[in-house]
Design a protein around this motif. Structure first.
Motif, PDB file in Angstrom:
ATOM      1  N   ALA A  79     -56.932  -8.331  50.705  1.00 42.55           N
ATOM      2  CA  ALA A  79     -56.740  -6.947  50.273  1.00 42.55           C
ATOM      3  C   ALA A  79     -55.481  -6.813  49.415  1.00 42.55           C
ATOM      4  O   ALA A  79     -54.405  -7.305  49.766  1.00 42.55           O
ATOM      5  CB  ALA A  79     -56.654  -6.036  51.483  1.00 42.55           C
ATOM      6  N   VAL A  80     -55.634  -6.135  48.288  1.00 44.16           N
ATOM      7  CA  VAL A  80     -54.521  -5.914  47.378  1.00 44.16           C
ATOM      8  C   VAL A  80     -53.842  -4.607  47.758  1.00 44.16           C
ATOM      9  O   VAL A  80     -54.502  -3.570  47.884  1.00 44.16           O
ATOM     10  CB  VAL A  80     -55.013  -5.847  45.916  1.00 44.16           C
TER      11      VAL A  80
ATOM     12  N   LEU B 129     -51.680   0.057  39.877  1.00 46.04           N
ATOM     13  CA  LEU B 129     -51.278  -0.316  38.527  1.00 46.04           C
ATOM     14  C   LEU B 129     -52.384  -1.107  37.835  1.00 46.04           C
ATOM     15  O   LEU B 129     -52.652  -0.905  36.643  1.00 46.04           O
ATOM     16  CB  LEU B 129     -49.975  -1.129  38.567  1.00 46.04           C
ATOM     17  N   ILE B 130     -53.032  -1.997  38.573  1.00 48.13           N
ATOM     18  CA  ILE B 130     -54.150  -2.750  38.002  1.00 48.13           C
ATOM     19  C   ILE B 130     -55.243  -1.790  37.527  1.00 48.13           C
ATOM     20  O   ILE B 130     -55.776  -1.917  36.415  1.00 48.13           O
ATOM     21  CB  ILE B 130     -54.717  -3.751  39.030  1.00 48.13           C
ATOM     22  N   SER B 131     -55.578  -0.802  38.371  1.00 47.65           N
ATOM     23  CA  SER B 131     -56.618   0.157  38.016  1.00 47.65           C
ATOM     24  C   SER B 131     -56.236   0.971  36.788  1.00 47.65           C
ATOM     25  O   SER B 131     -57.071   1.243  35.914  1.00 47.65           O
ATOM     26  CB  SER B 131     -56.895   1.096  39.197  1.00 47.65           C
ATOM     27  N   HIS B 132     -54.973   1.373  36.719  1.00 45.04           N
ATOM     28  CA  HIS B 132     -54.491   2.162  35.592  1.00 45.04           C
ATOM     29  C   HIS B 132     -54.611   1.365  34.291  1.00 45.04           C
ATOM     30  O   HIS B 132     -55.145   1.859  33.289  1.00 45.04           O
ATOM     31  CB  HIS B 132     -53.039   2.567  35.848  1.00 45.04           C
TER      32      HIS B 132
ATOM     33  N   PHE C  52     -61.835  -2.517  44.111  1.00 50.89           N
ATOM     34  CA  PHE C  52     -61.446  -1.234  43.528  1.00 50.89           C
ATOM     35  C   PHE C  52     -61.721  -1.177  42.026  1.00 50.89           C
ATOM     36  O   PHE C  52     -61.444  -0.151  41.389  1.00 50.89           O
ATOM     37  CB  PHE C  52     -59.966  -0.951  43.812  1.00 50.89           C
ATOM     38  N   LEU C  53     -62.259  -2.262  41.445  1.00 55.37           N
ATOM     39  CA  LEU C  53     -62.625  -2.276  40.036  1.00 55.37           C
ATOM     40  C   LEU C  53     -64.137  -2.449  39.886  1.00 55.37           C
ATOM     41  O   LEU C  53     -64.792  -3.026  40.763  1.00 55.37           O
ATOM     42  CB  LEU C  53     -61.924  -3.418  39.298  1.00 55.37           C
TER      43      LEU C  53
ATOM     44  N   ARG D  34     -65.488 -12.192  35.001  1.00 53.78           N
ATOM     45  CA  ARG D  34     -66.029 -10.942  35.526  1.00 53.78           C
ATOM     46  C   ARG D  34     -65.529 -10.709  36.952  1.00 53.78           C
ATOM     47  O   ARG D  34     -65.403 -11.643  37.745  1.00 53.78           O
ATOM     48  CB  ARG D  34     -67.550 -11.003  35.559  1.00 53.78           C
ATOM     49  N   ASN D  35     -65.314  -9.452  37.272  1.00 51.99           N
ATOM     50  CA  ASN D  35     -64.853  -9.113  38.611  1.00 51.99           C
ATOM     51  C   ASN D  35     -65.938  -9.373  39.654  1.00 51.99           C
ATOM     52  O   ASN D  35     -65.722 -10.095  40.630  1.00 51.99           O
ATOM     53  CB  ASN D  35     -64.438  -7.635  38.634  1.00 51.99           C
TER      54      ASN D  35
END
Length: 418
Positions: A352-353, A360-363, A327-328, A320-321
C-alpha cells in the motif's frame, strides 16, 4: 540480434555502445540512426572502435536513413531530443520568467518537451512497426518517458519505458552495503521522474532502514532533499522530487545562472572533438558529466530479459498500471520494479502506498493525461489546461502566461501552432 538506436548521433551514444560491447554478446549488429550526418559519422566511427577494442564480434553501422536502419531490427532503442540542446535550454529558461522551475522533464518545460516529442516518436514507431521484425521491442529512453511510453502503448506498439534513476540508487545502495548490485532489489514506485525507493531488499531482507540510519546525510546530499523529509517518509525520493519539495528555492537559485542544457552543450562540443581522435577507443571520463549514469547497463539488462536471456534480474521500467497501483486507472503508465521475459515486464507486487505519495502521484498522473492529449491534438486550451493541472503551477495567471511563452518558444516544432 540487430539493435537499432534512433538518435544514435548523440554524444551520449558511446555510453550505450560501451554497454553493448561489454555485456551484449548476442548483438550481431548495432545500427546508429540520426539525421545529423556529420555528427553521426564521428560518433559512429568512435562506436566501431569501442566494439573493436572489446573484441566484440558484432558490427557497428550507422545511417541517416531511418527506414533502412530499422529494417529487420529485433529491437529499437529511442533516445531522441527533438529540437536539440537549443530547445532544452528554452525549456529550462522560459518558466523562470513566470516564477516556475525551469526543468526539461517536469513543469512547463517538461510539457514543452512532450508536445514536440510525442508526434515525432509516434511517427518513428510506425516506421519501426512496418520494417522491423514482427514483435520487435521498442525501448524508450526519450523524456518525458512516462508520457512517451503511454503514447506508444496506446498506439499499439510493443514498448517499454526505461529510466536510469533506479539503477543509480541500486548501485549506490550496494556500495554503502558492500554487496553485489545484482543482489539489491528495490521497491521502486511512482511515475517517471516522480519515484520513491521504499525498500532495498538483499536476500529477502529490507536493508533500507539500515541505509537511512547509517548514511542519511550522504543520501540527502545525493538527492538534494532535506534529511528530515527522507526520515519522515522512511523512503528515498528521486532527486526530481526536489523540484516539488523545494520548488521556490530551485527557482531562486536558477535565476541568472547557467542552465543545465547550456552546460551540456559545452560538454558535447568537447566530447565531439575527443571522439574525432582516431586513437580513442574507450569512452572518456568527461562523458560521465553528460548525465545518464548506468543507462547502458539498464538498457542491455532489460533487452537481455525481454529476449529470454536472463529471467532473474529485476528492472525498473515504465509499464501499464493494470491494477499495480489501485488508485490509478488500469491504462495509466507507472514506473515500478519488474521482472521481464519474452512476454514483457511483469511488475513486482507493491504494498500500500501512503496517502501523501499516492496523492502526489495521482495529481501528476492527471497532468500527464492532459499533457498527452495536448501533444496528440494540440490547441492552446489543451496546453493551458495541462499547465493549470500541474502541481508546480496550478494558478491561472501563471498557467495563462506560461501557455503563451511555451507556444511561442516551440512554434517551429508544433504544426498546429504555425
Amino acid at each position: 540480434m540487430k539493435i537499432a538506436v534512433i538518435g544514435g548521433g548523440s554524444t551520449y551514444t558511446p555510453e550505450l555502445v560501451d554497454g553493448f560491447a561489454r555485456l551484449g554478446k548476442t548483438v550481431s549488429e548495432l545500427v546508429l540512426i540520426d539525421p545529423a550526418a556529420d555528427r553521426l559519422e564521428i560518433v559512429g566511427a568512435f562506436a566501431a572502435r569501442i566494439f573493436a577494442a572489446y573484441g566484440h564480434p558484432g558490427k557497428v553501422t550507422w545511417t541517416t536513413d531511418l527506414d533502412a536502419g530499422v529494417t529487420d531490427a529485433d529491437a529499437a532503442v529511442i533516445q531522441l531530443r527533438v529540437g536539440g540542446q537549443r530547445a532544452r535550454i528554452s525549456d529550462e529558461t522560459f518558466p523562470l520568467e513566470c516564477g516556475c522551475v525551469g526543468q526539461e522533464t517536469t513543469g512547463a518545460g517538461g510539457l514543452a518537451k512532450a508536445l514536440r516529442t510525442v508526434p515525432v516518436i509516434l511517427d518513428v514507431a510506425e516506421r519501426i512497426r512496418e520494417r522491423a521484425k514482427p514483435g520487435a521491442w521498442i525501448v524508450d529512453f526519450t523524456n518525458p518517458v512516462g508520457i512517451v511510453t503511454r503514447a506508444l502503448l496506446d498506439a499499439g506498439h510493443r514498448a517499454v519505458g526505461l529510466c536510469n534513476v533506479a539503477i543509480g540508487f541500486q548501485r549506490r545502495f550496494a556500495g554503502y552495503l558492500g554487496v553485489d548490485p545484482a543482489t539489491v532489489v528495490l521497491d521502486h514506485v511512482g511515475l517517471n521522474h516522480l519515484t520513491w525507493e521504499r525498500a532495498a531488499f538483499v536476500d529477502g531482507v529490507d536493508r533500507l532502514p539500515e541505509l537511512l540510519s547509517d548514511h542519511l546525510p550522504d543520501i540527502s546530499g545525493e538527492v538534494d532533499i532535506p534529511e528530515s523529509i527522507i526520515a519522515m517518509l522512511g523512503a528515498v525520493p528521486s532527486y526530481y522530487l526536489s523540484y516539488f519539495y523545494k520548488h521556490d528555492k530551485h527557482v531562486q537559485e536558477s535565476l541568472g545562472q547557467q542552465t543545465r542544457g547550456q552546460r551540456v552543450a559545452e560538454i558535447e562540443a568537447i566530447l565531439l572533438d575527443m571522439y574525432r581522435d582516431e586513437t580513442l577507443t574507450a569512452k572518456p571520463a568527461l562523458l560521465g558529466e553528460r548525465g545518464g549514469a548506468y543507462y547502458s547497463e539498464a538498457a542491455v539488462g532489460l533487452l537481455a530479459s525481454l529476449f529470454g536471456l536472463d529471467d532473474t534480474s529485476v528492472h525498473s521500467v515504465n509499464v501499464r498500471n493494470n491494477g499495480t497501483l489501485p488508485f490509478l486507472p488500469a491504462e495509466a503508465v507507472i514506473e515500478v520494479s519488474a521482472r521481464a521475459g519474452l512476454k514483457g515486464p511483469d511488475p513486482l507486487p507493491v504494498t500500500a502506498v501512503p496517502p501523501d505519495l499516492a496523492g502526489l502521484i495521482s495529481h501528476v498522473y492527471g497532468y500527464e493525461e492532459l499533457a498527452l492529449d495536448a501533444a496528440l491534438r494540440g490547441g492552446r486550451d489543451r496546453v493551458y489546461r495541462a499547465l493549470l493541472a500541474h502541481p508546480l503551477i496550478g494558478q491561472h495567471d501563471r498557467a495563462d502566461a506560461l501557455t503563451d511563452k511555451l507556444i511561442a518558444s516551440g512554434r517551429s516544432h508544433l504544426a498546429w501552432a504555425r
